[in-house]
Design a protein around this motif. Structure first.
Motif, PDB file in Angstrom:
ATOM      1  N   VAL A   1      -8.455  -2.421   2.006  1.00 31.60           N
ATOM      2  CA  VAL A   1      -6.879  -2.713   2.470  1.00 31.60           C
ATOM      3  C   VAL A   1      -6.804  -4.336   2.104  1.00 31.60           C
ATOM      4  O   VAL A   1      -5.485  -4.665   1.702  1.00 31.60           O
TER       5      VAL A   1
ATOM      6  N   ALA B   1      -7.876  -5.818  -0.673  1.00 28.59           N
ATOM      7  CA  ALA B   1      -7.365  -5.766  -1.992  1.00 28.59           C
ATOM      8  C   ALA B   1      -6.031  -5.447  -2.126  1.00 28.59           C
ATOM      9  O   ALA B   1      -4.930  -5.868  -3.074  1.00 28.59           O
ATOM     10  N   MET B   2      -5.571  -4.372  -1.435  1.00 31.97           N
ATOM     11  CA  MET B   2      -4.249  -3.897  -1.445  1.00 31.97           C
ATOM     12  C   MET B   2      -3.127  -4.988  -1.002  1.00 31.97           C
ATOM     13  O   MET B   2      -1.960  -4.905  -1.451  1.00 31.97           O
ATOM     14  N   GLN B   3      -3.648  -5.654   0.032  1.00 35.52           N
ATOM     15  CA  GLN B   3      -2.534  -6.706   0.616  1.00 35.52           C
ATOM     16  C   GLN B   3      -2.533  -7.912  -0.293  1.00 35.52           C
ATOM     17  O   GLN B   3      -1.434  -8.475   0.128  1.00 35.52           O
ATOM     18  N   SER B   4      -3.514  -7.898  -1.365  1.00 36.68           N
ATOM     19  CA  SER B   4      -3.583  -9.270  -2.035  1.00 36.68           C
ATOM     20  C   SER B   4      -2.266  -9.469  -2.856  1.00 36.68           C
ATOM     21  O   SER B   4      -2.028 -10.490  -3.164  1.00 36.68           O
ATOM     22  N   ILE B   5      -1.617  -8.282  -3.204  1.00 41.90           N
ATOM     23  CA  ILE B   5      -0.592  -8.356  -4.408  1.00 41.90           C
ATOM     24  C   ILE B   5       0.684  -8.055  -3.669  1.00 41.90           C
ATOM     25  O   ILE B   5       0.767  -7.022  -3.202  1.00 41.90           O
ATOM     26  N   GLY B   6       1.716  -8.328  -4.201  1.00 33.81           N
ATOM     27  CA  GLY B   6       3.224  -8.220  -3.998  1.00 33.81           C
ATOM     28  C   GLY B   6       3.583  -7.992  -2.355  1.00 33.81           C
ATOM     29  O   GLY B   6       2.727  -8.696  -1.611  1.00 33.81           O
ATOM     30  N   ARG B   7       4.323  -7.049  -1.936  1.00 36.77           N
ATOM     31  CA  ARG B   7       4.581  -6.918  -0.783  1.00 36.77           C
ATOM     32  C   ARG B   7       3.611  -6.126   0.072  1.00 36.77           C
ATOM     33  O   ARG B   7       2.861  -5.393  -0.231  1.00 36.77           O
TER      34      ARG B   7
ATOM     35  N   LEU C   1       1.212  -3.713   2.575  1.00 36.52           N
ATOM     36  CA  LEU C   1       1.549  -2.426   2.792  1.00 36.52           C
ATOM     37  C   LEU C   1       2.227  -1.892   4.166  1.00 36.52           C
ATOM     38  O   LEU C   1       3.160  -1.151   4.167  1.00 36.52           O
ATOM     39  N   ALA C   2       1.790  -2.488   5.119  1.00 40.09           N
ATOM     40  CA  ALA C   2       2.035  -2.448   6.614  1.00 40.09           C
ATOM     41  C   ALA C   2       3.577  -2.865   6.907  1.00 40.09           C
ATOM     42  O   ALA C   2       4.017  -3.999   6.526  1.00 40.09           O
ATOM     43  N   GLY C   3       4.630  -1.891   7.485  1.00 40.01           N
ATOM     44  CA  GLY C   3       5.895  -2.671   7.748  1.00 40.01           C
ATOM     45  C   GLY C   3       6.418  -2.650   6.542  1.00 40.01           C
ATOM     46  O   GLY C   3       7.804  -3.507   6.349  1.00 40.01           O
TER      47      GLY C   3
ATOM     48  N   ASP D   1       8.300  -0.559   4.899  1.00 39.96           N
ATOM     49  CA  ASP D   1       9.497   0.351   5.062  1.00 39.96           C
ATOM     50  C   ASP D   1      10.497  -0.269   5.885  1.00 39.96           C
ATOM     51  O   ASP D   1      11.602  -0.440   5.937  1.00 39.96           O
TER      52      ASP D   1
END
Lengths: 260, 287
Positions: free
Chosen positions: A240, A242-248, A250-252, A254
């Motif tokens: 998570v 690693a995924m949060q570190s880039i761009g917008r 993940l959570a919220g 939408d």
């Protein structure tokens, strides 16, 4: 005493230097193992080492094996020829292996939410790399971790421990040496509800001792659960993060889109 | 259940969970995907991030198979040819279905499907062929049905397939990406990525000139060495980024490609661990 090696010496230590209720070192690796599996885990209990790959839920290879209301769980165990002290090849049709995979299947079928995946198949491949007692417990713990890692919905973790009785004293997490000499029982628990999904006993055990060892193994299962939970949490946090570190984020994501 | 947990549900912060973890009371909230109810409690069944929409609690698994939605662009591989339909592996929990009636056939887009078309289905798609398609609908049991009724969809040629975890592919404005190095990318939402030689817009067939020969051809074009190198470079970059769980978007891929051109050494050296770490550090600094 006929046995040359003392199972439990006067100081209260076992042959490998552990105390009665002490568990062996537990190491867990949840990183992908390069086989393209959906989830994998390798786990060691002391010198017992097991590696599990989970594929699926995916299209069933044989249509005759599908169920219209749930997924089919297929477990294959293979034991490496070099895993025990004496080299020995066990084929796929070996009775011991068939029994082991059947035991595992009946342990996990009620824990996996199979009804979410009708007509699919979940393949679990277990490779035993080293054996030093507690094979069933290692297989169960590693399979739980691999399933959690593959994102397959589970009602709970399944945590297993072997317990044995030496005259009147109870021992936990037996090595091969102890397992050969002592009456032993493997217990798998679901820690949240405290339900027991498996009790496996291949030796004779005095009925008065059974309840004690059964309770103790249940408690030990909760300790193992703590370690397994920590490993899954670390892995999830890593991914998570690693995924949060880039761009917008993940959570919220939408919710943010809706504002524009 | 302590005060912190309730707090998070109100403020909408990040919360991770794993199977068997109690999230909240079932009386105040509804259970969504990735959760179940036991003993008046909502409990997580997968490991991942907890999300809340009003009173609905869901857990989005951090690693899972592809969950299709109508309109998604997917890349898939034909696994079986059946009467009037193909079975397509789309990294989902079941093989997808591509009906003969949802593909464009030679001889006009609006043509009726004849019996002769049924008999020569293998001339359009064979087992093992790769294709890009859109999710059209779902069947009763949740199997997805695909269609290729657009000129941008169809059989794939001149390139290479890379697979990544589906969660790394975000929904973008366009999933057809052209990199300046002469490489086209198709980011399938199912985690299958097609990396291929660039096709110039002028060479693409217009709506009228639907050329079945070209669309269903099994032969690759001539691909020169520099294009082959570029394709391998992009493939390796995607593999490295996916191994570090970096979400793939057009900007990330562009940055990564520019970075890799500045590096000394071969395309294959990108797969070394230190090169991967350096790449990820650069990407994170930019992102």
């Amino acid at each position: 005493m006929s046995s040359r090696i003392e199972i439990l010496n006067d100081g209260g230590y076992r042959s490998d230097g552990r105390r009665q209720y002490e568990l062996r070192t537990l190491t867990i690796d949840l990183s992908p193992q390069g086989s393209g599996a959906d989830g994998s885990a390798s786990l060691t209990h002391g010198l017992t080492q097991v590696s599990v790959c989970v594929f699926g839920p995916r299209e069933a290879k044989m249509r005759s094996q599908t169920f219209h209301d749930r997924a089919n769980v297929n477990i294959e165990v293979s034991i490496a020829a070099f895993s025990a002290s004496e080299r020995r090849r066990r084929g796929k049709g070996d009775k011991r292996i068939l029994e082991l995979s059947h035991t595992l299947k009946s342990t996990f079928e009620p824990v996996i939410q199979t009804s979410l995946y009708p007509r699919s198949q979940i393949d679990i491949y277990i490779q035993v790399l080293q054996q030093d007692g507690g094979l069933l417990q290692a297989c169960i713990n590693a399979t739980t971790l691999a399933l959690a890692n593959a994102g397959i919905p589970l009602y709970d973790f399944v945590c297993a421990v072997t317990g044995g009785v030496h005259s009147t004293s109870l021992l936990l997490d037996l090595t091969l040496l102890e397992e050969n000499d002592l009456p032993n029982v493997t217990v798998a628990v679901m820690p949240r509800s405290g339900k027991v999904t498996l009790v496996n006993m291949e030796t004779r055990l005095h009925v008065d001792r059974f309840e004690e060892i059964f309770r103790l193994a249940g408690e030990a299962g909760k300790v193992i659960h703590g370690e397994m939970k920590k490993a899954v949490r670390d892995r999830t946090e890593q991914l998570v993060g690693a995924m949060q570190s880039i761009g917008r984020p993940l959570a919220g994501a939408d919710a943010v889109d809706n504002e524009y | 259940m302590d005060a912190d947990d309730e707090d998070f549900l109100e403020t909408g912060g990040l919360k991770m969970t794993w199977p068997g973890e109690s999230l909240t009371s079932a009386q105040a909230y509804m259970r969504g995907h990735g959760t179940y109810v036991d003993n008046e409690e909502v409990i997580a069944s997968v490991s991942g991030l907890v999300e809340r929409v009003n009173k609905l609690i869901t857990v989005r698994a951090v690693r899972t198979r592809y969950n299709p939605e109508v309109g998604d662009l997917v890349v898939g591989r034909i696994t079986e040819v059946q009467p009037r339909r193909w079975k397509v592996d789309g990294n989902s929990r079941q093989d997808a279905v591509l009906m003969l009636s949802s593909v464009n056939l030679p001889g006009g887009v609006q043509r009726r499907k004849l019996e002769s078309d049924e008999l020569q289905m293998r001339t359009f798609f064979e087992e093992g062929d790769l294709l890009v398609a859109e999710v059209q609908a779902f069947f009763g049991d949740g199997t997805m049905s695909l269609h290729t009724r657009s000129l941008s969809y169809g059989k794939l040629r001149n390139g290479q397939l890379v697979t990544v975890p589906p969660i790394l592919i975000r929904r973008l404005k366009s999933h057809f990406i052209t990199l300046p190095c002469g490489v086209d990318l198709i980011l399938g939402l199912n985690g299958y990525i097609w990396v291929s030689k660039h096709v110039k817009d002028s060479e693409r067939e217009g709506e009228d000139g639907f050329d079945a020969e070209a669309v269903y051809s099994n032969k690759n074009d001539e691909i020169d060495d520099s294009t082959r190198m570029a394709i391998s470079r992009v493939t390796n970059l995607i593999n490295v980024l996916a191994a570090h769980y970096i979400p793939l978007t057009d900007t990330v891929l562009l940055d990564a490609y520019e970075w890799s051109l500045e590096q000394e050494g071969d395309v294959k050296d990108l797969l070394q661990e230190d090169a991967g770490d350096a790449l990820v550090a650069t990407i994170l600094a930019k992102g």
